[in-house]
Design a protein around this motif. Structure first.
Motif, PDB file in Angstrom:
ATOM      1  N   THR A  75      44.607   8.978 -50.708  1.00  0.00           N
ATOM      2  CA  THR A  75      43.277   8.355 -50.645  1.00  0.00           C
ATOM      3  C   THR A  75      43.191   7.059 -51.441  1.00  0.00           C
ATOM      4  O   THR A  75      42.167   6.391 -51.402  1.00  0.00           O
ATOM      5  CB  THR A  75      42.195   9.320 -51.177  1.00  0.00           C
ATOM      6  N   TYR A  76      44.244   6.685 -52.189  1.00  0.00           N
ATOM      7  CA  TYR A  76      44.196   5.436 -52.934  1.00  0.00           C
ATOM      8  C   TYR A  76      44.380   4.266 -51.973  1.00  0.00           C
ATOM      9  O   TYR A  76      44.526   4.445 -50.765  1.00  0.00           O
ATOM     10  CB  TYR A  76      45.243   5.416 -54.048  1.00  0.00           C
ATOM     11  N   GLU A  77      44.378   3.036 -52.486  1.00  0.00           N
ATOM     12  CA  GLU A  77      44.461   1.859 -51.630  1.00  0.00           C
ATOM     13  C   GLU A  77      45.801   1.792 -50.900  1.00  0.00           C
ATOM     14  O   GLU A  77      46.855   2.066 -51.479  1.00  0.00           O
ATOM     15  CB  GLU A  77      44.283   0.585 -52.457  1.00  0.00           C
ATOM     16  N   LEU A  78      45.737   1.426 -49.624  1.00  0.00           N
ATOM     17  CA  LEU A  78      46.961   1.324 -48.831  1.00  0.00           C
ATOM     18  C   LEU A  78      47.912   0.282 -49.416  1.00  0.00           C
ATOM     19  O   LEU A  78      49.131   0.416 -49.327  1.00  0.00           O
ATOM     20  CB  LEU A  78      46.607   0.972 -47.388  1.00  0.00           C
ATOM     21  N   LYS A  79      47.356  -0.759 -50.042  1.00  0.00           N
ATOM     22  CA  LYS A  79      48.193  -1.768 -50.700  1.00  0.00           C
ATOM     23  C   LYS A  79      49.074  -1.135 -51.768  1.00  0.00           C
ATOM     24  O   LYS A  79      50.234  -1.519 -51.945  1.00  0.00           O
ATOM     25  CB  LYS A  79      47.304  -2.846 -51.319  1.00  0.00           C
ATOM     26  N   THR A  80      48.535  -0.169 -52.479  1.00  0.00           N
ATOM     27  CA  THR A  80      49.310   0.535 -53.501  1.00  0.00           C
ATOM     28  C   THR A  80      50.457   1.305 -52.872  1.00  0.00           C
ATOM     29  O   THR A  80      51.582   1.322 -53.383  1.00  0.00           O
ATOM     30  CB  THR A  80      48.403   1.489 -54.289  1.00  0.00           C
ATOM     31  N   ALA A  81      50.188   1.950 -51.739  1.00  0.00           N
ATOM     32  CA  ALA A  81      51.212   2.740 -51.060  1.00  0.00           C
ATOM     33  C   ALA A  81      52.394   1.897 -50.624  1.00  0.00           C
ATOM     34  O   ALA A  81      53.517   2.401 -50.507  1.00  0.00           O
ATOM     35  CB  ALA A  81      50.605   3.454 -49.866  1.00  0.00           C
ATOM     36  N   ALA A  82      52.180   0.605 -50.396  1.00  0.00           N
ATOM     37  CA  ALA A  82      53.267  -0.263 -49.953  1.00  0.00           C
ATOM     38  C   ALA A  82      54.400  -0.331 -50.964  1.00  0.00           C
ATOM     39  O   ALA A  82      55.553  -0.601 -50.605  1.00  0.00           O
ATOM     40  CB  ALA A  82      52.739  -1.668 -49.670  1.00  0.00           C
ATOM     41  N   THR A  83      54.108  -0.076 -52.239  1.00  0.00           N
ATOM     42  CA  THR A  83      55.152  -0.137 -53.268  1.00  0.00           C
ATOM     43  C   THR A  83      56.005   1.129 -53.308  1.00  0.00           C
ATOM     44  O   THR A  83      56.967   1.197 -54.082  1.00  0.00           O
ATOM     45  CB  THR A  83      54.541  -0.396 -54.651  1.00  0.00           C
ATOM     46  N   LEU A  84      55.681   2.112 -52.472  1.00  0.00           N
ATOM     47  CA  LEU A  84      56.501   3.324 -52.432  1.00  0.00           C
ATOM     48  C   LEU A  84      57.914   3.048 -51.929  1.00  0.00           C
ATOM     49  O   LEU A  84      58.823   3.845 -52.169  1.00  0.00           O
ATOM     50  CB  LEU A  84      55.831   4.386 -51.558  1.00  0.00           C
TER      51      LEU A  84
END
Length: 266
Positions: A75-84
């Motif tokens: 549920t956090y920002e999709l931009k954050t998920a990009a760093t996975l």
């Protein structure tokens, strides 16, 4: 031998779905999310028939190689998920450390991380990583962290060097590698901590960064930027000192190193 999770990954709530053959592990993972899967699901196979790489490129997974995708529902920002993708690269590098330690000839192998999504061994590509996402209901989204590894074979007709476990002289199979990967992911994902620990991930990634301090060229759409690879910034963008001495931050592009930089990216 069959695929299995490490004991710590299992106790951490991760689950596993294994296939003999699959079209795309990323596609299966995203389908599971649309059907209500809560995430933390690994989808793995030793043969993938319609895998994809970045920018829609094909990624072949002949029988015996590893195709692994982790499904997360967040549920956090999709931009954050990009760093996975950086978490995935580190996790695979840590897993390689573990499996290579049993092969004396590979004890000194250089495991490098190439921005943004490749894992290299002694400068040759062993693995590619692809993140894909889909929106769900209630402000949630699914993220598929796909990791493909050349275990028994690697493509020969590439404009850059590639390798496989077999070519390196390692007898490690896909199941053994995945066991180590499921464990190292658990540790690095906890360190990442929904992006709050990205600074720590960034520093660990830079310790393994391929080409750091060397000549690079980066193709960004129809533009080619040449210079010196200085670092990745706090958002994990590629930072290059160009031919005019200016610092350029790049969010997406294809990187080429050293002597092949001009020829490959020109």
């Amino acid at each position: 031998m069959t695929f299995s999770l490490s004991p710590l990954a299992g106790r951490g709530g991760y689950r596993l779905e294994a296939f003999d053959t699959v079209g795309s592990t990323n596609a299966v993972a995203l389908d599971r999310a649309q059907s209500g899967d809560p995430g933390k699901l690994w989808v793995v196979s030793k043969r993938q028939e319609s895998g994809r790489g970045r920018r829609g490129r094909a990624w072949a997974t002949p029988s015996g190689n590893l195709a692994a995708t982790l499904l997360l529902v967040e549920t956090y920002e999709l931009k954050t998920a990009a760093t996975l993708g950086f978490v995935a690269g580190l996790s695979l590098a840590d897993a390689l450390d573990a499996v290579f330690s049993g092969t004396p000839s590979l004890a000194s192998a250089r495991i490098g991380l190439k921005w943004p999504n490749d894992v290299l061994v002694d400068g040759a590509k062993l693995s590619g990583i692809l993140l894909e996402s889909s929106l769900l209901s209630e402000a949630r989204f699914a993220i598929a962290v796909g990791i493909g590894v050349n275990v028994v074979s690697h493509p020969e007709d590439l404009p850059y060097p590639a390798t496989s476990f077999q070519a390196l002289g390692s007898a490690c199979d896909a199941e053994t590698l995945f066991l180590a990967l499921s464990d190292s992911w658990r540790e690095n994902y906890a360190l990442w901590n929904e992006g709050r620990g990205l600074g720590k991930i960034r520093l660990r990634w830079l310790e393994r960064a391929a080409g750091l301090g060397g000549e690079v060229s980066v193709r960004v759409d129809d533009r080619v930027i040449r210079g010196i690879f200085e670092t990745i910034d706090e958002d994990c963008r590629f930072v290059i000192r160009d031919e005019n001495g200016e610092r350029v931050r790049i969010a997406a592009g294809d990187v080429h190193f050293g002597a092949v930089a001009s020829a490959s990216a020109g």
